[in-house]
Design an enzyme around this catalytic site. Sequence first.
Site, mmCIF file in Angstrom:
data_model
loop_
_atom_site.group_PDB
_atom_site.id
_atom_site.type_symbol
_atom_site.label_atom_id
_atom_site.label_comp_id
_atom_site.label_asym_id
_atom_site.label_seq_id
_atom_site.Cartn_x
_atom_site.Cartn_y
_atom_site.Cartn_z
ATOM 1 N N TYR A 1 -1.302 -5.987 -4.496
ATOM 2 C CA TYR A 1 -0.140 -5.326 -5.095
ATOM 3 C C TYR A 1 0.157 -4.029 -4.350
ATOM 4 C CZ TYR A 1 2.637 -2.786 -8.597
ATOM 5 O OH TYR A 1 3.617 -2.055 -9.233
ATOM 6 N N SER B 1 5.878 1.654 -5.924
ATOM 7 C CA SER B 1 4.851 2.086 -6.869
ATOM 8 C C SER B 1 4.034 3.212 -6.256
ATOM 9 C CB SER B 1 3.915 0.922 -7.203
ATOM 10 O OG SER B 1 2.799 1.350 -7.955
#
Length: 251
Positions: free
Chosen positions: A159, A145
Amino acid sequence: MTTTTTPGARVALVTGAGGGIGAATAARLYGLGHRVALLDVDGEAVNALRDRLDPGGDGALALRADVDDPDAVHGALREVRAVWHSPDVLVNNAARTAPGSVWDVGLAEWDAVLATNLRSVLTLTRLCAPAMRERGWGRVVNLASLAGQQGGTLAGPHYSAAKAGVLVLTKIFARELAAHGVTVNAVAPAAVHTPAVARLGPAAVAAARSVPVGRMGRAAEVAALVAYLVGEDGGYVTGATFDINGGSHMR
């Protein structure tokens, strides 16, 4: 959907295949002739995808398993091997977001998010890659990401930390497997129009407005990039991170 799957088709395992990028990737690989194992904690979602892709056929296999549970993952892989053979292609896509402040996140939640987003990559790759190495051919693609590159907190600090770890783990496995015909790469999307991003609420929509191309990405666009990396033409690419972010992060 019509498939070109043949009895000797390569087997692809996609985690988090119940929706979003995972479902789009599974559909893309199936359309290219792969036999696709669809793994997700949401059994209904992968059953529905299997029925949509391959009703009554043997080109798609639905597997309900939580990537946080090593025993469940082992069981799912045993099923794949029993039906076809050990995966030739592994797409580590399963993810969990949990928005919140780095000051407030609980340790149990921290561990849970890292288990889904990072530990599962270690677990699945260690289970699948040895057979690829023995065959002299394999592809592993890890979904990272932009948050793991820039330290974004929209999806949660844990995350972002996990996705940063995915980038490093990608390089470690790539070095270990490169001499054996197995490539390992990462794909790092930014804001992509998926249910997971929608759950982040208005902040995600606002962030998308700052993307230079002026829109969110599409899951199918990410799937197309993954498809290149797992194909024959991707054989000279390993240990790399591919940005797909609409210009949000240029380097």
